[in-house]
Design a protein around this motif. Structure first.
Motif, PDB file in Angstrom:
ATOM      1  N   GLN A  25      43.874  48.049  37.290  1.00  0.00           N
ATOM      2  CA  GLN A  25      42.899  48.753  36.455  1.00  0.00           C
ATOM      3  C   GLN A  25      41.811  47.797  35.975  1.00  0.00           C
ATOM      4  O   GLN A  25      40.634  48.152  35.972  1.00  0.00           O
ATOM      5  N   LYS A  26      42.213  46.608  35.589  1.00  0.00           N
ATOM      6  CA  LYS A  26      41.247  45.629  35.079  1.00  0.00           C
ATOM      7  C   LYS A  26      40.227  45.281  36.159  1.00  0.00           C
ATOM      8  O   LYS A  26      39.014  45.274  35.914  1.00  0.00           O
ATOM      9  N   ALA A  29      37.930  48.335  36.876  1.00  0.00           N
ATOM     10  CA  ALA A  29      36.966  48.535  35.781  1.00  0.00           C
ATOM     11  C   ALA A  29      35.805  47.554  35.911  1.00  0.00           C
ATOM     12  O   ALA A  29      34.636  47.936  35.769  1.00  0.00           O
ATOM     13  N   GLU A  30      36.119  46.301  36.197  1.00  0.00           N
ATOM     14  CA  GLU A  30      35.069  45.289  36.376  1.00  0.00           C
ATOM     15  C   GLU A  30      34.176  45.644  37.562  1.00  0.00           C
ATOM     16  O   GLU A  30      32.956  45.537  37.477  1.00  0.00           O
ATOM     17  N   GLY A  33      31.901  48.617  36.708  1.00  0.00           N
ATOM     18  CA  GLY A  33      31.036  48.423  35.551  1.00  0.00           C
ATOM     19  C   GLY A  33      31.347  49.299  34.350  1.00  0.00           C
ATOM     20  O   GLY A  33      30.435  49.727  33.643  1.00  0.00           O
ATOM     21  N   VAL A  34      32.634  49.570  34.127  1.00  0.00           N
ATOM     22  CA  VAL A  34      33.043  50.293  32.919  1.00  0.00           C
ATOM     23  C   VAL A  34      34.068  49.439  32.184  1.00  0.00           C
ATOM     24  O   VAL A  34      34.674  48.542  32.767  1.00  0.00           O
ATOM     25  N   SER A  35      34.253  49.724  30.914  1.00  0.00           N
ATOM     26  CA  SER A  35      35.227  48.946  30.151  1.00  0.00           C
ATOM     27  C   SER A  35      36.640  49.295  30.605  1.00  0.00           C
ATOM     28  O   SER A  35      36.906  50.424  31.052  1.00  0.00           O
ATOM     29  N   TYR A  36      37.519  48.319  30.477  1.00  0.00           N
ATOM     30  CA  TYR A  36      38.926  48.550  30.810  1.00  0.00           C
ATOM     31  C   TYR A  36      39.483  49.682  29.955  1.00  0.00           C
ATOM     32  O   TYR A  36      40.216  50.544  30.438  1.00  0.00           O
ATOM     33  N   THR A  37      39.108  49.691  28.663  1.00  0.00           N
ATOM     34  CA  THR A  37      39.602  50.714  27.745  1.00  0.00           C
ATOM     35  C   THR A  37      39.211  52.106  28.221  1.00  0.00           C
ATOM     36  O   THR A  37      40.045  53.021  28.248  1.00  0.00           O
ATOM     37  N   MET A  38      37.957  52.272  28.626  1.00  0.00           N
ATOM     38  CA  MET A  38      37.499  53.580  29.099  1.00  0.00           C
ATOM     39  C   MET A  38      38.282  54.017  30.333  1.00  0.00           C
ATOM     40  O   MET A  38      38.776  55.136  30.399  1.00  0.00           O
ATOM     41  N   ASN A  40      41.232  52.991  31.373  1.00  0.00           N
ATOM     42  CA  ASN A  40      42.624  53.225  31.020  1.00  0.00           C
ATOM     43  C   ASN A  40      42.808  54.572  30.321  1.00  0.00           C
ATOM     44  O   ASN A  40      43.775  55.292  30.588  1.00  0.00           O
ATOM     45  N   GLU A  41      41.889  54.933  29.442  1.00  0.00           N
ATOM     46  CA  GLU A  41      41.978  56.216  28.749  1.00  0.00           C
ATOM     47  C   GLU A  41      41.820  57.379  29.728  1.00  0.00           C
ATOM     48  O   GLU A  41      42.491  58.402  29.590  1.00  0.00           O
TER      49      GLU A  41
END
Length: 100
Positions: A25-26, A29-30, A33-38, A40-41
């Motif tokens: 996921q990490k 996300a990178e 270009g989105v945050s890991y938190t976004m 993951n949610e």
């Protein structure tokens, strides 16, 4: 489909796809270009899949964005229908509309 059954959130499909491809996921996300938190949610059904995000998924994973948006709409509808207070509000509105 029974009233108590909630359709699959599109995040579940995306989570399985990333796992089957061995992409963390990490890292994903990178890459997108989105945050890991976004991310993951979304993958855990806590955030909806937007049209922009669905198009990003199409560009990166080749998954049909319309499929994801349709899944999200079905999921949202089922969640709304399970909300007892909202359903009571709709029933009250139907009664008001019937006498208009």
């Amino acid at each position: 489909m029974s009233e108590t059954m909630i359709p699959t959130h599109p995040g579940d499909v995306l989570k399985e796809e990333l796992e089957s491809r061995g992409i963390s996921q990490k890292r994903f996300a990178e890459q997108i270009g989105v945050s890991y938190t976004m991310l993951n949610e979304i993958l855990n059904g806590k955030r909806p899949v937007s049209t922009d995000f669905a198009l990003i998924i199409e560009a990166t994973l080749g998954i049909n964005p319309q499929l994801l948006i349709n899944m999200q709409a079905r999921y949202n509808m089922a969640v709304s229908r399970k909300n007892k207070s909202f359903m009571q509000r709709l029933e009250n509105l139907r009664k008001i509309a019937a006498v208009l």
